[in-house]
Structures are given as C-alpha cells and as structure tokens.
Design an enzyme around this catalytic site. Structure first.
Site, mmCIF file in Angstrom:
data_model
loop_
_atom_site.group_PDB
_atom_site.id
_atom_site.type_symbol
_atom_site.label_atom_id
_atom_site.label_comp_id
_atom_site.label_asym_id
_atom_site.label_seq_id
_atom_site.Cartn_x
_atom_site.Cartn_y
_atom_site.Cartn_z
ATOM 1 N N ARG A 1 -11.459 56.103 -4.029
ATOM 2 C CA ARG A 1 -10.545 56.052 -5.065
ATOM 3 C C ARG A 1 -9.250 55.906 -4.629
ATOM 4 N NH1 ARG A 1 -12.054 60.950 -8.676
ATOM 5 N NH2 ARG A 1 -14.355 60.334 -8.721
ATOM 6 N N ARG B 1 -5.647 56.200 -10.658
ATOM 7 C CA ARG B 1 -4.753 56.630 -11.568
ATOM 8 C C ARG B 1 -3.573 57.266 -11.042
ATOM 9 N NH1 ARG B 1 -8.186 59.522 -16.046
ATOM 10 N NH2 ARG B 1 -9.460 59.806 -14.335
ATOM 11 N N ARG C 1 -3.568 49.080 -16.254
ATOM 12 C CA ARG C 1 -4.588 49.408 -17.024
ATOM 13 C C ARG C 1 -4.400 49.624 -18.373
ATOM 14 N NH1 ARG C 1 -8.436 50.112 -18.107
ATOM 15 N NH2 ARG C 1 -9.181 52.181 -18.049
ATOM 16 N N ASP D 1 -17.149 49.894 -10.677
ATOM 17 C CA ASP D 1 -17.909 51.082 -10.952
ATOM 18 C C ASP D 1 -19.181 50.783 -10.620
ATOM 19 O OD1 ASP D 1 -18.903 52.977 -13.183
ATOM 20 O OD2 ASP D 1 -16.878 53.530 -12.748
ATOM 21 N N TYR E 1 -27.304 59.646 -14.577
ATOM 22 C CA TYR E 1 -26.411 59.139 -15.530
ATOM 23 C C TYR E 1 -27.130 58.710 -16.725
ATOM 24 C CZ TYR E 1 -21.725 59.460 -13.124
ATOM 25 O OH TYR E 1 -20.625 60.304 -12.699
#
Length: 368
Positions: free
Chosen positions: A38, A42, A51, A87, A165
C-alpha cells in the site's frame, strides 16, 4: 482516444535498479531492497488529492490514474520496487459480481453468494482481456512511464481471500459466513476456489504479458483458517496457481519471480516455502530468525516490520529496522512491512524506514 491507449507492452526502458529482482533469487545485493505494501495510498496528500471526488473502482479502471498513483511514492522515496495501483476485488467483478467501495464501510457486495446455487450467477468463463484489460493497460503504461527506475510488481488476491469477500459481502471479523461454506458445502467451496484459480492464472499471465516484472499473491485472510482448513482450502490453490504460471512462463522462456503473502499463517511457513514461490512474505507476528530456520534457505523472505512501528520517533524506527535486518540477514531478503501502510501515517516516517533499511544494510554488507 488517448495517445496512451496505443502504448504497447514492448520496447520498455532498460531497468536501472534490479536489486529487488536479485533479492527474490537470493543473489548478492549492495543493499537490502525495500518497498511497502500500500505504498500508493491515502497516507500521501498527493494521493488524496488525485482521488478526491472519484469513485474508487472508477479510478481502478483508469490506466492513467493507476499509473499516476503508482508513480507518486517513487517521487518521494527511493523504493526498490513499485506495485501497480489496483484492487484484489476486480477479480470478483470480472466474474460478474457487483462490488462497491462505500465510504466509511469499505468494499461491499450488494448481493453476496449465500448458497451453492448462487455460483450459477458467476461467469463460467471469463475473458480477462475484456474484463480486466484496464489493469493490463495500466501496467504497460506504468512500465513505460517508470522509465526503468525500479521493477513493477503485479498482484492478485488468492482464491480463499476472494471467496471470503464474495460470501461475507465485505470485510468481517469472524468470516463465519464464508467458513460456514467450508464446513457445510465443501464441494461447492472447492468448485468456487477452482473457478477463482482459473481466472487468477489467466489474470496473472496477462499482467506478465503487459509488463509486470514480479507477481504477489495476497492470501490476506489466511489467518482466519486453522492449519487443517488452510491445507485443504488455501494451500492447494496457492500451489496450483504458482505451478501453472511457472509452466506457462517456462514455455515462453520467461522467468518472473512470485511472492506469496499468507497473512497470519505462521503455522504454514514450511509448506509455503515449498509451494513454487521464490519469496514468502511475512506479517509482523513471526520472528525473523525463526522464519529463516523454518524455511531452510529454500526461499527469499519479505517483511515484516509492524506497520504501527511507523508511529514511533525516527531514531526508534532506525533501531527497529536494524534489529529486523540482524534477524533476517541481508541475503535473500526484501524489507517491507508486515501489512499495508495505514492512512494516518506520516510520509516522513515512511521515508525514515526506507532510509534506515538502505543505510543499515549497506553497513552490514560492508562488514561481512
């Protein structure tokens, strides 16, 4: 049409820093290579700015946006590898499932799989070029724009993680709905895991054809399984994916290193080190020296600083890194975190981590 749409996966700029690739093969390096899971994330203000106001998966489907986000951390830090921005849940999308990124909640499947009959809703045969071509374009574009500075890593989620998921409908603490399938519907579970494996193999081969120079398989939910369940519902598929990809690449005379990261599966280190992957990624719950002993020099290792150590003062980060390097040694080792970077982390401390890895490892190698 954008001029970038015509960029082809060939005539890439020559690679200037192959430290990461040499470490995957256990070869000598001048310093220990480092990258972060990552690292395009962010915690970077420029990432948040890029973004702003855009749907997450819309961003994933834009090769230009993915390329820009992948390159951002390289402008700040001397990482030894980049990982394409994407992703893991693009694979269930390619199989026909609706996945949305909901603010404050994370990934959400409005219609998760509830019973084995729901498998009929999934595409039996996925055309990866059609459904996931945007990832391939992002990889090709990034390989050109990265200008050979460092290698580019492609990735996928592993079958069990994606299955959990798809059944849970999003994140979960217990994964009880997905685990219920393993105990109540083992045959349907294996059918779904096989379907996912088939798509993943084609997807990863497509990433390599597009220009990915290494591949990481994320089994992020490994730790929710016990050793017996892992051996039945995760390990065989991890091995099958690596074996099939290696066989295909061999035919094409290609050699692309593969990394497996099975988070919290410390009980499976010996098995993972004999699963056709060059590198085994480790989370922070594993002692480096113990990991070396248990994997017996069969693989290179990657990891495993606790991401929360980045909240420490910079001099403390340097001490933690030095101890980690002493535990792993400098050969056949790639420094990383034991999981991804968190959004509230200070970019300056990420820089301190990278600098400490390079500085301490250079000194250690000189003294050898």
């Amino acid at each position: 049409m954008n001029k970038d749409d015509f960029i082809l996966p060939k005539d890439f700029p020559p690679l200037q820093n192959n430290t990461f690739l040499r470490a995957t093969r256990g070869e000598k390096t001048e310093h220990v290579p480092v990258w972060c899971m990552r690292q395009a994330g962010r915690y970077l203000p420029e990432f948040r700015e890029s973004r702003a106001g855009r749907d997450f998966f819309e961003t994933c489907r834009s090769p230009e946006a993915c390329c820009e986000l992948t390159l951002q951390p390289l402008r700040r830090f001397p990482f030894d590898a980049a990982i394409i921005f994407s992703d893991i849940l693009v694979v269930p999308q390619a199989m026909g499932m609706d996945v949305q990124m909901v603010a404050g909640k994370g990934p959400t499947f409005p219609e998760p799989l509830k019973e084995p009959e729901d498998l009929q809703r999934l595409r039996a045969k996925v055309d990866v070029d059609k459904e996931l071509g945007y990832v391939f374009k992002a990889i090709t574009l990034t390989r050109h724009k990265i200008e050979g500075k460092v290698p580019l890593i492609g990735f996928t989620g592993a079958p069990w993680t994606l299955m959990s998921y798809m059944i849970e409908g999003g994140g979960s603490n217990t994964h009880s709905k997905a685990k219920r399938w393993l105990y109540r519907h083992p045959e349907a579970s294996h059918m779904l895991l096989r379907m996912l494996s088939d798509v993943i193999v084609e997807y990863l081969l497509g990433q390599v054809a597009a220009g990915a120079q290494a591949i990481q398989v994320f089994e992020s939910h490994a730790g929710i399984l016990g050793p017996a369940e892992f051996k039945e519902f995760s390990l065989p598929y991890l091995r099958d994916i690596a074996r099939r990809i290696k066989d295909k690449l061999k035919e094409a005379l290609q050699d692309v290193p593969m990394i497996v990261f099975a988070k919290d599966a410390h009980y499976a280190l010996e098995d993972l080190s004999q699963s056709h992957y060059e590198v085994v990624g480790l989370d922070w719950t594993i002692d480096p020296q113990s990991a070396r002993e248990r994997t017996g020099g069969k693989v290179s290792l990657q990891g495993n600083m606790d991401p929360c150590a980045l909240y420490a003062p910079k001099d403390h980060i340097s001490d933690i890194v030095r101890k980690m390097l002493e535990g792993f040694g400098t050969r056949g080792y790639i420094a990383n975190l034991g999981h991804g970077l968190y959004p509230d982390m200070d970019p300056e401390n990420v820089g301190a981590f990278v600098e400490a890895v390079h500085q301490h490892s250079k000194q250690m190698i000189k003294q050898m």
